[in-house]
Design a protein around this motif. Structure first.
Motif, PDB file in Angstrom:
ATOM      1  N   LEU A  22      -6.117  46.707   2.620  1.00 41.76           N
ATOM      2  CA  LEU A  22      -5.380  46.773   2.414  1.00 41.76           C
ATOM      3  C   LEU A  22      -4.293  46.566   1.054  1.00 41.76           C
ATOM      4  O   LEU A  22      -2.960  46.922   0.776  1.00 41.76           O
ATOM      5  N   LEU A  23      -4.426  45.084   0.739  1.00 40.46           N
ATOM      6  CA  LEU A  23      -3.433  44.478  -0.402  1.00 40.46           C
ATOM      7  C   LEU A  23      -3.220  44.794  -2.176  1.00 40.46           C
ATOM      8  O   LEU A  23      -2.205  44.616  -2.386  1.00 40.46           O
ATOM      9  N   PRO A  24      -3.924  46.021  -2.131  1.00 42.86           N
ATOM     10  CA  PRO A  24      -4.115  46.240  -3.550  1.00 42.86           C
ATOM     11  C   PRO A  24      -2.650  47.930  -3.558  1.00 42.86           C
ATOM     12  O   PRO A  24      -1.674  48.040  -4.789  1.00 42.86           O
ATOM     13  N   VAL A  25      -2.423  48.100  -2.156  1.00 44.15           N
ATOM     14  CA  VAL A  25      -1.245  49.234  -2.024  1.00 44.15           C
ATOM     15  C   VAL A  25      -0.466  49.213  -1.137  1.00 44.15           C
ATOM     16  O   VAL A  25       0.353  49.815  -1.182  1.00 44.15           O
ATOM     17  N   THR A  26      -0.850  48.210  -0.293  1.00 45.00           N
ATOM     18  CA  THR A  26       0.305  48.120   0.697  1.00 45.00           C
ATOM     19  C   THR A  26       0.912  47.336   1.036  1.00 45.00           C
ATOM     20  O   THR A  26       0.206  45.503   0.633  1.00 45.00           O
ATOM     21  N   THR A  27       1.868  46.786   0.791  1.00 45.77           N
ATOM     22  CA  THR A  27       2.927  45.496   0.855  1.00 45.77           C
ATOM     23  C   THR A  27       2.743  45.187   2.977  1.00 45.77           C
ATOM     24  O   THR A  27       3.265  44.805   3.580  1.00 45.77           O
ATOM     25  N   LEU A  28       2.229  43.446   2.791  1.00 42.49           N
ATOM     26  CA  LEU A  28       1.770  42.719   3.978  1.00 42.49           C
ATOM     27  C   LEU A  28       2.568  42.107   4.331  1.00 42.49           C
ATOM     28  O   LEU A  28       2.623  41.400   3.361  1.00 42.49           O
ATOM     29  N   MET A  29       3.432  42.148   4.988  1.00 44.93           N
ATOM     30  CA  MET A  29       4.316  40.982   5.859  1.00 44.93           C
ATOM     31  C   MET A  29       3.624  40.834   7.522  1.00 44.93           C
ATOM     32  O   MET A  29       3.608  41.009   7.722  1.00 44.93           O
ATOM     33  N   THR A  30       4.380  39.202   7.196  1.00 45.47           N
ATOM     34  CA  THR A  30       3.460  38.516   8.382  1.00 45.47           C
ATOM     35  C   THR A  30       5.514  37.126   9.002  1.00 45.47           C
ATOM     36  O   THR A  30       5.365  36.846   8.075  1.00 45.47           O
ATOM     37  N   LEU A  31       4.817  37.227  10.877  1.00 45.42           N
ATOM     38  CA  LEU A  31       5.461  36.463  10.851  1.00 45.42           C
ATOM     39  C   LEU A  31       5.098  35.413  12.344  1.00 45.42           C
ATOM     40  O   LEU A  31       3.681  36.024  12.017  1.00 45.42           O
TER      41      LEU A  31
ATOM     42  N   GLU B  20       6.203  54.714   5.194  1.00 48.02           N
ATOM     43  CA  GLU B  20       5.824  54.089   6.369  1.00 48.02           C
ATOM     44  C   GLU B  20       5.603  52.631   6.706  1.00 48.02           C
ATOM     45  O   GLU B  20       5.134  52.709   5.645  1.00 48.02           O
ATOM     46  N   VAL B  21       5.996  52.383   7.492  1.00 43.98           N
ATOM     47  CA  VAL B  21       6.010  51.029   8.205  1.00 43.98           C
ATOM     48  C   VAL B  21       5.260  50.912   9.166  1.00 43.98           C
ATOM     49  O   VAL B  21       5.289  51.777  10.524  1.00 43.98           O
ATOM     50  N   ALA B  22       3.984  49.943   9.313  1.00 41.78           N
ATOM     51  CA  ALA B  22       2.993  49.745  10.231  1.00 41.78           C
ATOM     52  C   ALA B  22       3.755  48.542  11.162  1.00 41.78           C
ATOM     53  O   ALA B  22       3.936  47.285  10.747  1.00 41.78           O
ATOM     54  N   LEU B  23       3.743  48.289  12.349  1.00 39.80           N
ATOM     55  CA  LEU B  23       3.699  46.947  12.931  1.00 39.80           C
ATOM     56  C   LEU B  23       3.279  47.257  14.213  1.00 39.80           C
ATOM     57  O   LEU B  23       3.091  48.035  15.281  1.00 39.80           O
TER      58      LEU B  23
ATOM     59  N   MET C 157      -7.786  53.613   6.179  1.00 45.33           N
ATOM     60  CA  MET C 157      -6.873  55.247   5.842  1.00 45.33           C
ATOM     61  C   MET C 157      -6.067  55.490   5.240  1.00 45.33           C
ATOM     62  O   MET C 157      -6.288  56.389   4.832  1.00 45.33           O
ATOM     63  N   ARG C 158      -5.261  55.069   5.751  1.00 48.42           N
ATOM     64  CA  ARG C 158      -3.921  55.707   5.432  1.00 48.42           C
ATOM     65  C   ARG C 158      -3.626  55.666   3.881  1.00 48.42           C
ATOM     66  O   ARG C 158      -2.703  56.424   2.711  1.00 48.42           O
ATOM     67  N   GLY C 159      -3.994  54.600   3.559  1.00 47.99           N
ATOM     68  CA  GLY C 159      -3.921  54.175   1.964  1.00 47.99           C
ATOM     69  C   GLY C 159      -2.646  53.793   1.350  1.00 47.99           C
ATOM     70  O   GLY C 159      -1.653  53.511   2.121  1.00 47.99           O
TER      71      GLY C 159
ATOM     72  N   ALA D 103       2.947  46.936   6.206  1.00 47.63           N
ATOM     73  CA  ALA D 103       1.936  46.879   7.600  1.00 47.63           C
ATOM     74  C   ALA D 103       3.213  45.429   8.021  1.00 47.63           C
ATOM     75  O   ALA D 103       3.356  44.024   6.160  1.00 47.63           O
ATOM     76  N   VAL D 104       3.340  45.138   9.001  1.00 45.90           N
ATOM     77  CA  VAL D 104       4.558  43.746   9.190  1.00 45.90           C
ATOM     78  C   VAL D 104       3.523  43.134  10.581  1.00 45.90           C
ATOM     79  O   VAL D 104       3.975  43.911  11.658  1.00 45.90           O
ATOM     80  N   HIS D 105       3.049  42.583  10.937  1.00 45.51           N
ATOM     81  CA  HIS D 105       2.621  41.300  11.528  1.00 45.51           C
ATOM     82  C   HIS D 105       3.387  40.601  12.409  1.00 45.51           C
ATOM     83  O   HIS D 105       3.689  39.932  11.631  1.00 45.51           O
TER      84      HIS D 105
END
Length: 487
Positions: free
Chosen positions: A249-258, A192-195, A215-217, A223-225
């Protein structure tokens, strides 16, 4: 900076730098490139009295040129009379900041618009920790023109005078080549990827979107901003509007930002610094080193572009084009679906032709059909566009996470067939609240083990607005198999 004037800025929402040292590098264990010594040296400062006077003088000489800069900076129409009124108001406030502060404290100024939540207004994730104030007008192009003028006007007047050093995939400090592994989906366990884009406002719709992510954990792999930190990508704005709400989010989800044009108003330094802050503290999930990247699995790749550093809405740098070509070709060779992510759009509603960005990438995205799905964040609404022979990729707009934007109608026109458009207002119709504002939201992309994709558009309250099934890609055209949109 004068203390009273600084208090006036703060009362209007200015986020001053919160750190004393701006040094940053690729990791905590490697040498860092030289950086300016203090945040004030590299981020955009608020418009001062002298600059305000210079802006007034330039407006008197070149009204059309100044209005073009203002409208482009806001991305919205502003009348000349409104601009003149706000210009005079702001100049007077900067001359007499104490009186301006007193005016802000007056009940008449603080009086709320006739907009308050009905007592029975509820939705599942609603919490008193994130208060909802329908009368808020911060970041609205006209209602908050004073804020935009003070906190972005310097960039409109002078442009960007200093830019952070650009990071390239071949730099000695990076061994990754800006390519990172994406988890392989398994049956019953898709990736799952959040955009989302224009999230960096700190306003309640953005914070409720962040709450949904949290909440998705662990189910939320990435997640990509897609860029957009308002007003001007300052360090304090990154700290308060991006880092703080997304920290869980940071311990469980890879966050990428543009990167985006708003971030470049402060030269991009706070943007790059935030990348390094995320990678600190032994956070294994946080891998991003530069402003472009490729997250790849065997069946799918997410390719993020920087369309701001070398010019707003452009991607012409030869080395970056070569990198993008090689990544797209490698994905196509193994039959992977190529998903392109950018802040700026290949086309916009109402425009009779494509953007300059599409012209930059025409050889790759159109002539060679190396892009299957292109998601962007600059257009402030949720929308899905079908592929055509002339535009052989599916298009997705997810630029509606945090900025207030006018509600759009089903009459939106584009150069590609429109299959879904978020036309709801921010609040349910029965509340009668802010019907002129568009609904805020984001996209959730599911990558399945069989190679199919599922895209959902969700709003800031967690309502599913549209679900799309996509098949093909990689070995053939990406096709819309099914679409279910809420009324």
């Amino acid at each position: 900076m004068d203390r009273k004037r600084m208090e006036f800025y703060a009362a209007l929402g200015y986020r001053a730098p919160t750190v004393a040292n701006a040094e940053t590098g690729y990791s905590s264990t490697k040498p860092v490139p030289p950086q300016p010594a203090s945040p004030e040296a590299w981020e955009l400062s608020p418009l001062g009295l002298e600059e305000m006077s210079a802006l007034r003088e330039r407006f008197l000489r070149e009204p059309d040129a100044v209005m073009a800069l203002v409208r482009e900076g806001l991305g919205a129409p502003v009348s000349e009379s409104t601009f003149v009124h706000v210009l005079q108001d702001v100049e007077q406030a900067l001359r007499e900041p104490e009186a301006a502060l007193q005016a802000l404290r007056q009940p008449a100024f603080r009086a709320r618009a006739s907009a308050s939540l009905p007592p029975d207004f509820r939705f599942p994730l609603m919490t008193p920790e994130i208060p909802i104030d329908p009368s808020r007008t911060k970041f609205e192009p006209v209602a908050d023109l004073r804020g935009w003028l003070l906190f972005s006007g310097k960039a409109w007047l002078h442009g960007v005078s200093r830019q952070a050093p650009f990071r390239r995939h071949g730099d000695a400090l990076s061994a990754s080549g800006f390519r990172y592994a994406l988890r392989e989906p398994t049956p019953g366990h898709p990736v799952e990827v959040a955009l989302f884009s224009h999230f960096g406002t700190g306003e309640y719709p953005a914070r409720y979107i962040a709450r949904q992510f949290v909440m998705r954990g662990e189910r939320l792999d990435c997640a990509v901003h897609l860029g957009g930190v308002s007003y001007a990508g300052r360090q304090g704005e990154f700290d308060a509007h991006v880092a703080e709400p997304l920290e869980p989010l940071l311990p469980v989800t890879t966050l990428m930002t543009l990167n985006a044009s708003a971030e470049m108003r402060s030269g991009g330094m706070p943007f790059f610094r935030y990348l390094d802050e995320r990678r600190g503290a032994s956070r294994a999930k946080q891998v991003q080193e530069g402003s472009y990247f490729c997250l790849a699995s065997e069946r799918c790749q997410l390719i993020g572009l920087d369309t701001a550093y070398f010019g707003p809405g452009r991607h012409q740098e030869p080395a970056l084009l070569d990198w993008l070509e090689s990544v797209l070709e490698e994905g196509r060779a193994r039959g992977a679906t190529n998903i392109l992510l950018s802040h700026d759009a290949p086309y916009r509603d109402g425009a009779p032709r494509h953007t300059e960005l599409l012209e930059d990438l025409r050889a790759l995205a159109v002539h060679r059909s190396l892009v299957d799905l292109w998601c962007w964040g600059s257009t402030p609404y949720g929308a899905l566009f079908d592929r055509t022979q002339a535009l052989p990729f599916v298009g997705v707009s997810v630029g509606h996470a945090g900025l207030p934007a006018p509600r759009v109608s089903s009459g939106l026109t584009a150069v590609a067939p429109l299959r879904f458009l978020e036309t709801r207002a921010r609040f349910p119709e029965e509340t009668g609240l802010r019907p002129e504002l568009g609904n805020n939201g984001y996209g959730s992309l599911l990558l399945h083990a069989n190679g199919t994709l599922e895209l959902q558009f969700l709003d800031w309250m967690g309502n599913v607005r549209c679900t799309v099934s996509l098949a093909g890609g990689g070995t053939g055209p990406l096709r819309l198999e099914a679409l279910d949109a809420s009324e």
